[in-house]
Motif scaffolding. Sequence first.
Motif, PDB file in Angstrom:
ATOM      1  N   VAL A  90       1.029  -1.052   0.005  1.00  0.00           N
ATOM      2  CA  VAL A  90      -0.107   0.065  -0.150  1.00  0.00           C
ATOM      3  C   VAL A  90       0.926   1.122   0.100  1.00  0.00           C
ATOM      4  CG1 VAL A  90      -1.940  -1.154   1.217  1.00  0.00           C
ATOM      5  CG2 VAL A  90      -0.240   0.144   2.545  1.00  0.00           C
ATOM      6  N   VAL A  91       0.438   2.427  -0.672  1.00  0.00           N
ATOM      7  CA  VAL A  91       1.165   3.733  -0.514  1.00  0.00           C
ATOM      8  C   VAL A  91       0.421   4.570   0.281  1.00  0.00           C
ATOM      9  CG1 VAL A  91       1.828   5.423  -2.290  1.00  0.00           C
ATOM     10  CG2 VAL A  91       1.906   2.993  -3.004  1.00  0.00           C
ATOM     11  N   VAL A  92       1.369   5.214   1.017  1.00  0.00           N
ATOM     12  CA  VAL A  92       0.762   6.080   2.094  1.00  0.00           C
ATOM     13  C   VAL A  92       1.620   7.426   1.894  1.00  0.00           C
ATOM     14  CG1 VAL A  92      -0.075   4.473   3.654  1.00  0.00           C
ATOM     15  CG2 VAL A  92       2.415   5.371   3.842  1.00  0.00           C
ATOM     16  N   SER A  93       1.296   8.515   2.052  1.00  0.00           N
ATOM     17  CA  SER A  93       1.996   9.740   2.156  1.00  0.00           C
ATOM     18  C   SER A  93       3.183   9.791   3.281  1.00  0.00           C
ATOM     19  CB  SER A  93       1.169  11.053   2.201  1.00  0.00           C
ATOM     20  OG  SER A  93       0.590  11.189   3.322  1.00  0.00           O
ATOM     21  N   ALA A  94       4.059  10.595   3.147  1.00  0.00           N
ATOM     22  CA  ALA A  94       4.925  10.517   4.231  1.00  0.00           C
ATOM     23  C   ALA A  94       4.516  11.238   5.518  1.00  0.00           C
ATOM     24  CB  ALA A  94       6.225  11.347   3.608  1.00  0.00           C
ATOM     25  N   ARG A  95       3.678  12.232   5.089  1.00  0.00           N
ATOM     26  CA  ARG A  95       2.986  13.064   6.074  1.00  0.00           C
ATOM     27  C   ARG A  95       2.082  12.308   7.022  1.00  0.00           C
ATOM     28  NH1 ARG A  95       0.447  18.683   4.723  1.00  0.00           N
ATOM     29  NH2 ARG A  95       2.335  18.960   4.155  1.00  0.00           N
ATOM     30  N   SER A  96       1.270  11.470   6.356  1.00  0.00           N
ATOM     31  CA  SER A  96       0.491  10.621   7.130  1.00  0.00           C
ATOM     32  C   SER A  96       1.137   9.380   8.026  1.00  0.00           C
ATOM     33  CB  SER A  96      -0.734   9.933   6.191  1.00  0.00           C
ATOM     34  OG  SER A  96       0.070   8.837   5.216  1.00  0.00           O
ATOM     35  N   LEU A  97       2.244   9.106   7.520  1.00  0.00           N
ATOM     36  CA  LEU A  97       3.057   7.973   8.110  1.00  0.00           C
ATOM     37  C   LEU A  97       3.743   8.535   9.207  1.00  0.00           C
ATOM     38  CD1 LEU A  97       4.191   5.190   8.140  1.00  0.00           C
ATOM     39  CD2 LEU A  97       6.129   6.011   6.626  1.00  0.00           C
ATOM     40  N   ALA A  98       4.282   9.759   9.362  1.00  0.00           N
ATOM     41  CA  ALA A  98       4.671  10.814  10.199  1.00  0.00           C
ATOM     42  C   ALA A  98       3.618  11.034  11.446  1.00  0.00           C
ATOM     43  CB  ALA A  98       5.452  12.109   9.795  1.00  0.00           C
ATOM     44  N   ALA A  99       2.356  11.271  10.671  1.00  0.00           N
ATOM     45  CA  ALA A  99       1.209  11.407  11.962  1.00  0.00           C
ATOM     46  C   ALA A  99       1.130  10.282  12.819  1.00  0.00           C
ATOM     47  CB  ALA A  99       0.335  11.799  11.056  1.00  0.00           C
ATOM     48  N   LYS A 100       1.204   9.058  12.238  1.00  0.00           N
ATOM     49  CA  LYS A 100       0.694   7.910  12.961  1.00  0.00           C
ATOM     50  C   LYS A 100       1.746   7.764  14.077  1.00  0.00           C
ATOM     51  CE  LYS A 100      -1.251   5.049   9.301  1.00  0.00           C
ATOM     52  NZ  LYS A 100      -1.309   3.695   8.739  1.00  0.00           N
ATOM     53  N   TRP A 101       2.977   8.304  13.811  1.00  0.00           N
ATOM     54  CA  TRP A 101       4.141   8.072  14.882  1.00  0.00           C
ATOM     55  C   TRP A 101       4.477   9.346  15.708  1.00  0.00           C
ATOM     56  CZ3 TRP A 101       5.985   3.236  16.048  1.00  0.00           C
ATOM     57  CH2 TRP A 101       5.598   2.333  15.186  1.00  0.00           C
TER      58      TRP A 101
END
Length: 245
Positions: free
Chosen positions: A112-123
């Motif tokens: 799956v492809v996610v944005s770097a911003r959403s990935l950072a938000a999860k963490w």
Amino acid sequence: MNTPAVPAADDTPAAEDLSIEALATRTGVTVRNIRAYTTAGLLPPPRLRGRLGLYGEDHAQRLALIRELRDQGFGIEAIRRIFGRAPASVWGDLVSVARSMSGSLFASETPVVVSARSLAAKWNGQMTPALLARASKAGLMRELPDGQVQMLSPALGQVAEQLAALGLPLEQVIGMQETMARTLRTVARHWLRTLADSLLTGDAIDAERTAQLLEKARPLATGAVQAAFPVILQQELDALLHKTA
């Protein structure tokens, strides 16, 4: 399976007494790469006529297979191993096997492809470019040219999120995954090399049977890891408790 030898890149007559430039034109492999493959031991040296090196049909067939294997993602060492184990009579079949192996034969999840911003938000901002680079280097995710991130195993990403929910910092989680990736990569290489050595010992290769064997190897390999890891985990826990007792 009686597949003919790998054909050359075009329909010209068999290569005999070709210069390196003519061989490059015939096979579509650059002169530079022909010389590099010769230096690497993948291609026999040319026959000399005075100071002129001449190439023949064996060189053309080898280059055709090398080019196919390289296109399918095989490295120089893997190709050298193939030439060391497989007789010329099975080279044609190897092309079909290479195409099977280079596809998604072993993949069990859809990335799956996610944005770097959403990935950072999860963490909660813990996902720094340095940590993302480490995860990518471990082969667990891939940074795309457009700045997005491809999660190669969504399930593994969920495990990481659950570890974070238990209070583990992202850096420690990625460190755990790096160790796991290195260990499992060693296991995978051993499994695949054992399979490849077995498949290349005969005088002929049945491409269909080989693809079936490789496909069945995936659930067997993952099942073996799933079965062995809890046992080893308990043994290591017992050893840790014994040391701290």
